[in-house]
Scaffold this motif. Structure first.
Motif, PDB file in Angstrom:
ATOM      1  N   LEU A   1      42.666  48.867  33.598  1.00  0.00           N
ATOM      2  CA  LEU A   1      43.760  48.352  34.418  1.00  0.00           C
ATOM      3  C   LEU A   1      43.427  46.960  34.960  1.00  0.00           C
ATOM      4  N   PHE A   2      42.179  46.780  35.384  1.00  0.00           N
ATOM      5  CA  PHE A   2      41.725  45.494  35.928  1.00  0.00           C
ATOM      6  C   PHE A   2      41.854  44.395  34.870  1.00  0.00           C
ATOM      7  N   GLN A   3      41.373  44.668  33.668  1.00  0.00           N
ATOM      8  CA  GLN A   3      41.428  43.668  32.600  1.00  0.00           C
ATOM      9  C   GLN A   3      42.876  43.338  32.235  1.00  0.00           C
ATOM     10  N   LYS A   4      43.718  44.322  32.214  1.00  0.00           N
ATOM     11  CA  LYS A   4      45.117  44.112  31.855  1.00  0.00           C
ATOM     12  C   LYS A   4      45.825  43.227  32.877  1.00  0.00           C
ATOM     13  N   GLU A   5      45.578  43.462  34.175  1.00  0.00           N
ATOM     14  CA  GLU A   5      46.338  42.768  35.211  1.00  0.00           C
ATOM     15  C   GLU A   5      45.693  41.447  35.645  1.00  0.00           C
ATOM     16  N   VAL A   6      44.369  41.340  35.562  1.00  0.00           N
ATOM     17  CA  VAL A   6      43.678  40.121  36.008  1.00  0.00           C
ATOM     18  C   VAL A   6      43.437  39.170  34.846  1.00  0.00           C
ATOM     19  N   GLY A   7      43.298  39.709  33.652  1.00  0.00           N
ATOM     20  CA  GLY A   7      43.136  38.857  32.487  1.00  0.00           C
ATOM     21  C   GLY A   7      41.721  38.722  31.987  1.00  0.00           C
ATOM     22  N   VAL A   8      40.741  39.214  32.749  1.00  0.00           N
ATOM     23  CA  VAL A   8      39.339  39.218  32.313  1.00  0.00           C
ATOM     24  C   VAL A   8      38.727  40.559  32.688  1.00  0.00           C
ATOM     25  N   VAL A   9      37.623  40.907  32.015  1.00  0.00           N
ATOM     26  CA  VAL A   9      36.973  42.174  32.344  1.00  0.00           C
ATOM     27  C   VAL A   9      36.332  42.050  33.723  1.00  0.00           C
ATOM     28  N   PHE A  10      36.123  43.179  34.364  1.00  0.00           N
ATOM     29  CA  PHE A  10      35.608  43.212  35.731  1.00  0.00           C
ATOM     30  C   PHE A  10      34.290  42.456  35.882  1.00  0.00           C
ATOM     31  N   SER A  11      33.331  42.702  34.979  1.00  0.00           N
ATOM     32  CA  SER A  11      32.003  42.090  35.114  1.00  0.00           C
ATOM     33  C   SER A  11      32.073  40.569  35.039  1.00  0.00           C
ATOM     34  N   GLU A  12      32.955  40.046  34.175  1.00  0.00           N
ATOM     35  CA  GLU A  12      33.091  38.587  34.053  1.00  0.00           C
ATOM     36  C   GLU A  12      33.705  37.999  35.323  1.00  0.00           C
ATOM     37  N   TYR A  13      34.694  38.677  35.873  1.00  0.00           N
ATOM     38  CA  TYR A  13      35.326  38.195  37.098  1.00  0.00           C
ATOM     39  C   TYR A  13      34.309  38.152  38.238  1.00  0.00           C
ATOM     40  N   LEU A  14      33.535  39.217  38.398  1.00  0.00           N
ATOM     41  CA  LEU A  14      32.536  39.279  39.463  1.00  0.00           C
ATOM     42  C   LEU A  14      31.480  38.194  39.273  1.00  0.00           C
ATOM     43  N   ASN A  15      31.050  37.997  38.038  1.00  0.00           N
ATOM     44  CA  ASN A  15      30.036  36.987  37.747  1.00  0.00           C
ATOM     45  C   ASN A  15      30.549  35.588  38.095  1.00  0.00           C
ATOM     46  N   ARG A  16      31.775  35.282  37.700  1.00  0.00           N
ATOM     47  CA  ARG A  16      32.366  33.977  38.007  1.00  0.00           C
ATOM     48  C   ARG A  16      32.466  33.764  39.515  1.00  0.00           C
ATOM     49  N   TYR A  17      32.908  34.799  40.194  1.00  0.00           N
ATOM     50  CA  TYR A  17      33.102  34.680  41.645  1.00  0.00           C
ATOM     51  C   TYR A  17      31.764  34.423  42.334  1.00  0.00           C
ATOM     52  N   ARG A  18      30.729  35.140  41.930  1.00  0.00           N
ATOM     53  CA  ARG A  18      29.402  34.945  42.516  1.00  0.00           C
ATOM     54  C   ARG A  18      28.874  33.538  42.246  1.00  0.00           C
ATOM     55  N   LEU A  19      29.105  33.040  41.038  1.00  0.00           N
ATOM     56  CA  LEU A  19      28.631  31.699  40.696  1.00  0.00           C
ATOM     57  C   LEU A  19      29.343  30.631  41.514  1.00  0.00           C
ATOM     58  N   GLU A  20      30.619  30.826  41.786  1.00  0.00           N
ATOM     59  CA  GLU A  20      31.332  29.854  42.612  1.00  0.00           C
ATOM     60  C   GLU A  20      30.806  29.877  44.043  1.00  0.00           C
TER      61      GLU A  20
END
Length: 501
Positions: free
Chosen positions: A436-455
């Motif tokens: 559901l997360f990948q469908k609605e956000v556009g990226v898989v959960f782990s990638e989103y979390l990784n990007r957010y942490r890097l920012e």
């Protein structure tokens, strides 16, 4: 677009220069190429341009003669010359003509890009028809590139030797003078001349027309004294600065470390918000930086919370943001205002992670060319308004559970979050949640979390002095090596390199 003319009696050179850069991407347009000085001069008499790039030795008319003749009817034109090692003596003549820089053949892509970007920024700094900018010299270009780590010591000293400049004292520091009447060319020139005649220092203008001062002396304490003395001299009001700030970088013992001192000066300049005007801002100024950074962080988080809720009150908070920038004095340097505004836009963007990047890229492009606080206020307000409309649409499209998961990630990104723990937190099957997360956000959960942490890591690298490894742990990476690897892979540089950008 700034218009560029290329001149070289070897067509392969001009063809190569045209292909070396994506000129239009950087705001430049090559409008003509000429194979001789005579051909170029005929074109220039009929067509105004901003930048002339010419070979120094050509047929009957040399590049220097071309520059000399062109300045008679286009005095503001910016000139860059191409040369070979054997033609170095001709550069001395170019100095009298105020060339921006010389580029050795074969031309290095990075040096060409840096030079034309610096010239572009100088052109951007011209704020009106009454503003006659002092001709930029190769000296300023050389010093600017050196304190930014773009050329090495040997190259720098070789070029400065043409001006009979040598650095022979045991201690140095770089300071930044930002003042209210910086846009008055005569005032700026008067201050620069006064400093160079009365202080043991060398000055240069940055591309944004800040006055950068390289002090040298026999001891660290003497450097502080020189800086403080200059503040006292400027306070008497006779120099025409208006409100000013002198930001001092820490002393260093070799000119190889001037870049380090300049970085410190740039960081100290951001403390204008928290100090009274007409002062020396240095490491000795009693300001609780951590407390101020904490307040900034809380303010940014509140703006993001309101935006996430598509709250129109966000626009009122933008007004408060700009009121805070000028709460101590009517003047804050455009560079400092731009830095705080850009940081806020970036924080908002990476915190919210909207699917549509167009609003962010448009805001960043406009910020590059903004020169006063009113423009920045307008850009930020329009960006937030566009985001509110976009978020309202996204929120309506996303399920409540994904919205709650995103809020949880933003609040607990520094903890051990996984789809399993989130499934337990929100009482839903982890596999279903991931899909559901990948469908609605556009990226898989782990990638989103990784990007957010890097920012978040990038933000801490810019606003704190923590070591990179410590920052990795603060944003949720238990393995320092993995943090470095992810940062390099996703950002393109190491954390330490990015900190200097």
């Amino acid at each position: 677009m700034y218009k560029v003319l290329l001149v070289d009696d070897e067509p392969l050179i001009t063809k190569g220069l045209k292909k070396l850069l994506d000129w239009e991407d950087y705001g430049f347009e090559i409008v003509y190429t000429a194979e001789s000085g005579e051909e170029a001069l005929a074109y220039l008499k009929e067509n105004p341009i901003e930048i002339l790039i010419t070979d120094i030795l050509m047929g009957e008319m040399s590049g220097l003669e071309l520059i000399r003749e062109t300045r008679k009817f286009q005095p503001q034109i910016k000139c860059i010359v191409l040369t070979g090692y054997q033609e170095f003596e001709y550069i001395k003549q170019g100095l009298l003509l105020g060339i921006e820089n010389y580029l050795l053949k074969p031309v290095d892509e990075e040096e060409l890009l840096t030079t034309v970007q610096n010239v572009g920024q100088k052109l951007n700094a011209v704020t009106g028809p009454d503003y006659t900018q002092e001709t930029t010299t190769m000296k300023d270009n050389t010093l600017w590139r050196f304190i930014n780590g773009e050329i090495d010591k040997r190259d720098c000293l070789e070029r400065l030797a043409l001006y009979h400049i040598t650095f022979q004292q045991p201690y140095y520091n770089v300071s930044i003078l930002e003042f209210e009447h910086y846009h008055h060319a005569e005032v700026s020139k008067k201050i620069r001349n006064f400093i160079e005649e009365n202080v043991s220092a060398t000055c240069l203008y940055s591309p944004n027309q800040e006055l950068i001062i390289i002090f040298e002396s026999t001891s660290e304490e003497a450097l502080y004294t020189w800086n403080q003395t200059l503040v006292q001299q400027l306070r008497d009001g006779q120099k025409g600065t208006g409100v000013f700030y002198l930001s001092m970088g820490h002393p260093v013992q070799t000119i190889d470390r001037l870049e380090e001192s300049f970085t410190c000066a740039r960081e100290n300049s951001l403390l204008q918000l928290y100090s009274e005007p007409n002062v020396l801002i240095s490491d000795r100024l009693a300001i609780d930086k951590q407390d101020e950074l904490k307040k900034q962080q809380e303010f940014k988080e509140n703006i993001v919370k309101q935006l996430v809720n598509a709250d129109e009150d966000t626009l009122h908070m933008i007004e408060l943001f700009f009121q805070n920038l000028t709460k101590r004095t009517k003047f804050i340097s455009p560079q400092v205002a731009s830095k705080y505004t850009f940081d806020l836009i970036s924080y908002i963007h990476y915190s919210i992670q909207t699917d549509d990047l167009s609003h962010y890229t448009a805001a960043v492009e406009r910020m590059v060319y903004s020169s006063d606080i009113d423009q920045m206020r307008t850009i930020l307000k329009e960006y937030c308004h566009a985001l509110i409309l976009s978020i309202s649409h996204q929120v309506n499209m996303r399920s409540p559970i994904v919205q709650n998961v995103l809020k949880f990630i933003h609040a607990h990104y520094d903890q051990g979050i996984s789809l399993k723990t989130l499934g337990q937190q929100f009482h839903v099957n982890a596999i279903y949640l991931g899909q559901l997360f990948q469908k609605e956000v556009g990226v898989v959960f782990s990638e989103y979390l990784n990007r957010y942490r890097l920012e978040k890591a990038k933000e801490l690298l810019k606003t704190t002095h923590y070591r990179a490894g410590e920052i990795g742990k603060k944003v949720g990476y238990s393995d320092t090596t993995y943090f470095y690897k992810q940062f390099k892979k996703n950002v393109g540089t190491t954390p330490s390199e990015w900190r200097k950008i």
